[in-house]
Design a protein around this motif. Structure first.
Motif, PDB file in Angstrom:
ATOM      1  N   ALA A  54     -11.739  38.914  42.423  1.00  0.00           N
ATOM      2  CA  ALA A  54     -11.620  40.069  42.189  1.00  0.00           C
ATOM      3  C   ALA A  54     -10.479  40.998  42.937  1.00  0.00           C
ATOM      4  O   ALA A  54      -9.814  42.053  42.402  1.00  0.00           O
ATOM      5  CB  ALA A  54     -13.068  40.944  42.175  1.00  0.00           C
ATOM      6  N   ALA A  55     -10.431  40.430  44.309  1.00  0.00           N
ATOM      7  CA  ALA A  55      -9.445  41.458  44.840  1.00  0.00           C
ATOM      8  C   ALA A  55      -8.102  41.207  44.584  1.00  0.00           C
ATOM      9  O   ALA A  55      -7.461  42.203  44.257  1.00  0.00           O
ATOM     10  CB  ALA A  55      -9.395  40.902  46.339  1.00  0.00           C
ATOM     11  N   LYS A  56      -7.586  39.816  44.025  1.00  0.00           N
ATOM     12  CA  LYS A  56      -6.349  39.571  43.396  1.00  0.00           C
ATOM     13  C   LYS A  56      -6.118  40.396  42.038  1.00  0.00           C
ATOM     14  O   LYS A  56      -5.356  41.077  41.663  1.00  0.00           O
ATOM     15  CB  LYS A  56      -6.211  38.149  43.024  1.00  0.00           C
ATOM     16  N   ILE A  57      -7.060  40.252  41.262  1.00  0.00           N
ATOM     17  CA  ILE A  57      -7.044  40.878  40.023  1.00  0.00           C
ATOM     18  C   ILE A  57      -6.841  42.440  40.237  1.00  0.00           C
ATOM     19  O   ILE A  57      -6.098  43.024  39.545  1.00  0.00           O
ATOM     20  CB  ILE A  57      -8.479  40.906  39.196  1.00  0.00           C
ATOM     21  N   ASN A  58      -7.602  43.055  41.113  1.00  0.00           N
ATOM     22  CA  ASN A  58      -7.363  44.617  41.470  1.00  0.00           C
ATOM     23  C   ASN A  58      -5.827  45.023  41.979  1.00  0.00           C
ATOM     24  O   ASN A  58      -5.225  45.808  41.544  1.00  0.00           O
ATOM     25  CB  ASN A  58      -8.394  45.150  42.171  1.00  0.00           C
ATOM     26  N   THR A  63     -10.169  45.850  33.210  1.00  0.00           N
ATOM     27  CA  THR A  63     -10.545  44.497  32.839  1.00  0.00           C
ATOM     28  C   THR A  63     -12.086  43.930  33.097  1.00  0.00           C
ATOM     29  O   THR A  63     -12.569  44.714  34.072  1.00  0.00           O
ATOM     30  CB  THR A  63      -9.672  43.455  33.215  1.00  0.00           C
ATOM     31  N   THR A  64     -12.652  43.267  32.282  1.00  0.00           N
ATOM     32  CA  THR A  64     -14.131  42.763  32.697  1.00  0.00           C
ATOM     33  C   THR A  64     -14.013  41.402  33.463  1.00  0.00           C
ATOM     34  O   THR A  64     -14.865  41.011  34.048  1.00  0.00           O
ATOM     35  CB  THR A  64     -14.619  42.343  31.211  1.00  0.00           C
ATOM     36  N   LEU A  65     -12.572  41.091  33.874  1.00  0.00           N
ATOM     37  CA  LEU A  65     -12.595  39.757  34.442  1.00  0.00           C
ATOM     38  C   LEU A  65     -13.286  39.757  35.926  1.00  0.00           C
ATOM     39  O   LEU A  65     -14.002  38.607  36.377  1.00  0.00           O
ATOM     40  CB  LEU A  65     -11.132  39.460  34.508  1.00  0.00           C
ATOM     41  N   THR A  66     -13.471  40.788  36.429  1.00  0.00           N
ATOM     42  CA  THR A  66     -14.037  40.913  37.793  1.00  0.00           C
ATOM     43  C   THR A  66     -15.574  40.692  37.655  1.00  0.00           C
ATOM     44  O   THR A  66     -16.249  40.546  38.952  1.00  0.00           O
ATOM     45  CB  THR A  66     -13.751  42.270  38.358  1.00  0.00           C
ATOM     46  N   ILE A  67     -16.094  40.604  36.434  1.00  0.00           N
ATOM     47  CA  ILE A  67     -17.541  40.459  36.603  1.00  0.00           C
ATOM     48  C   ILE A  67     -17.798  38.914  37.056  1.00  0.00           C
ATOM     49  O   ILE A  67     -18.966  38.528  37.603  1.00  0.00           O
ATOM     50  CB  ILE A  67     -18.287  40.733  35.506  1.00  0.00           C
ATOM     51  N   SER A  68     -16.953  37.970  36.801  1.00  0.00           N
ATOM     52  CA  SER A  68     -17.040  36.552  37.073  1.00  0.00           C
ATOM     53  C   SER A  68     -17.216  36.300  38.303  1.00  0.00           C
ATOM     54  O   SER A  68     -16.029  36.493  39.391  1.00  0.00           O
ATOM     55  CB  SER A  68     -16.101  35.677  36.451  1.00  0.00           C
ATOM     56  N   PRO A  69     -18.174  35.344  39.089  1.00  0.00           N
ATOM     57  CA  PRO A  69     -18.072  35.061  40.356  1.00  0.00           C
ATOM     58  C   PRO A  69     -17.191  34.082  40.781  1.00  0.00           C
ATOM     59  O   PRO A  69     -16.798  33.772  41.916  1.00  0.00           O
ATOM     60  CB  PRO A  69     -19.590  34.180  40.619  1.00  0.00           C
ATOM     61  N   LEU A  70     -16.258  33.390  39.480  1.00  0.00           N
ATOM     62  CA  LEU A  70     -15.202  32.519  39.694  1.00  0.00           C
ATOM     63  C   LEU A  70     -14.010  33.035  39.807  1.00  0.00           C
ATOM     64  O   LEU A  70     -12.958  32.449  40.150  1.00  0.00           O
ATOM     65  CB  LEU A  70     -15.360  31.403  38.605  1.00  0.00           C
ATOM     66  N   GLU A 122      -2.740  29.856  41.520  1.00  0.00           N
ATOM     67  CA  GLU A 122      -1.540  30.584  41.021  1.00  0.00           C
ATOM     68  C   GLU A 122      -1.408  30.680  39.571  1.00  0.00           C
ATOM     69  O   GLU A 122      -1.024  31.700  39.050  1.00  0.00           O
ATOM     70  CB  GLU A 122      -0.195  30.002  41.583  1.00  0.00           C
ATOM     71  N   ARG A 123      -1.726  29.666  38.998  1.00  0.00           N
ATOM     72  CA  ARG A 123      -1.842  29.878  37.372  1.00  0.00           C
ATOM     73  C   ARG A 123      -2.620  30.745  36.887  1.00  0.00           C
ATOM     74  O   ARG A 123      -2.465  31.491  35.724  1.00  0.00           O
ATOM     75  CB  ARG A 123      -2.241  28.285  37.011  1.00  0.00           C
ATOM     76  N   CYS A 124      -3.746  30.932  37.514  1.00  0.00           N
ATOM     77  CA  CYS A 124      -4.845  31.938  37.195  1.00  0.00           C
ATOM     78  C   CYS A 124      -4.205  33.144  37.340  1.00  0.00           C
ATOM     79  O   CYS A 124      -4.412  34.103  36.673  1.00  0.00           O
ATOM     80  CB  CYS A 124      -6.135  31.887  37.801  1.00  0.00           C
ATOM     81  N   PHE A 125      -3.477  33.479  38.491  1.00  0.00           N
ATOM     82  CA  PHE A 125      -3.120  34.721  38.761  1.00  0.00           C
ATOM     83  C   PHE A 125      -2.098  35.057  37.901  1.00  0.00           C
ATOM     84  O   PHE A 125      -1.806  36.286  37.390  1.00  0.00           O
ATOM     85  CB  PHE A 125      -2.342  34.587  40.180  1.00  0.00           C
TER      86      PHE A 125
END
Length: 216
Positions: free
Chosen positions: A149-153, A139-146, A112-115
């Motif tokens: 991506a679904a939450k970022i979108n 954002t470029t954040l979705t390139i990371s496997p860590l 949750e902190r990351c979200f």
């Protein structure tokens, strides 16, 4: 429930891009993560990279990463393989991150902190994209496997409705995007950090390294 394929959603948008490039306000977390994203998108969009990362707790680390970002963009612009790329550096106010992290200090990386951190950075990206008349923000954040991506979108889409500016969906790790970012990092000799930047991820990194050292 079927999962959304954000890479395919992005490709649908790219298919409709015409001769006049839309303006994209692209949040970037670092040069290595942006490397493939910029290579991929610069022939479709007039990109302004928004470097806004108050989650990076140490100033020296922040400055190192932002200079690498500027160096990469300058190198890309010299190749003239796409539309010129600009950069805007946001305010560096780590207190903003610590404020949204209150009560979530002990959450594991990816929780949750990351979200809340994603929301902090994307909210400012959306606000400025709307204020400056950009066609899309992303954002470029979705390139990371860590990174989730679904939450970022999901966050991006919610902010798109709140600020009335289009969100560019992505899952940049797909189609070997993450692999390509590693190749480009080597090609441009980019500094690749081994933690996201915040004090909490650094502490987790340090614990992991001590454990690895103990097993040697």
């Amino acid at each position: 429930m079927n999962q959304i394929n954000y890479q395919k959603e992005l490709e649908k948008i790219l298919e409709k891009v015409g001769a006049n490039p839309p303006r994209l306000f692209l949040h970037s977390c670092c040069a290595p993560c942006s490397s493939y994203c910029l290579e991929y998108l610069c022939t479709y969009f007039a990109i302004t990279v928004f470097y806004y990362n108050p989650n990076i707790s140490q100033e020296a680390e922040y400055l190192h990463r932002v200079e690498e970002q500027k160096r990469l963009i300058a190198a890309y612009n010299e190749t003239k393989k796409g539309y010129p790329i600009e950069i805007v550096e946001g305010d560096y106010v780590p207190g903003q991150f610590f404020e949204i992290a209150k009560g979530y200090e002990n959450c594991p990386e990816g929780g949750e902190r990351c979200f809340r951190c994603f929301d902090l950075r994307l909210r400012e990206t959306a606000r400025l994209a709307k204020a400056e008349g950009y066609d899309y923000f992303a954002t470029t954040l979705t390139i990371s496997p860590l990174k989730n991506a679904a939450k970022i979108n999901e966050i991006g889409q919610d902010l798109a409705m709140e600020y009335d500016v289009l969100w560019l969906p992505s899952d940049f790790k797909k189609k070997n995007g993450y692999k390509r970012s590693i190749e480009l990092s080597a090609e441009y000799d980019l500094y690749r950090q081994d933690y996201c930047g915040c004090a909490y991820s650094k502490a987790e990194r340090d614990v992991r390294l001590r454990g690895e050292e103990a097993t040697k």
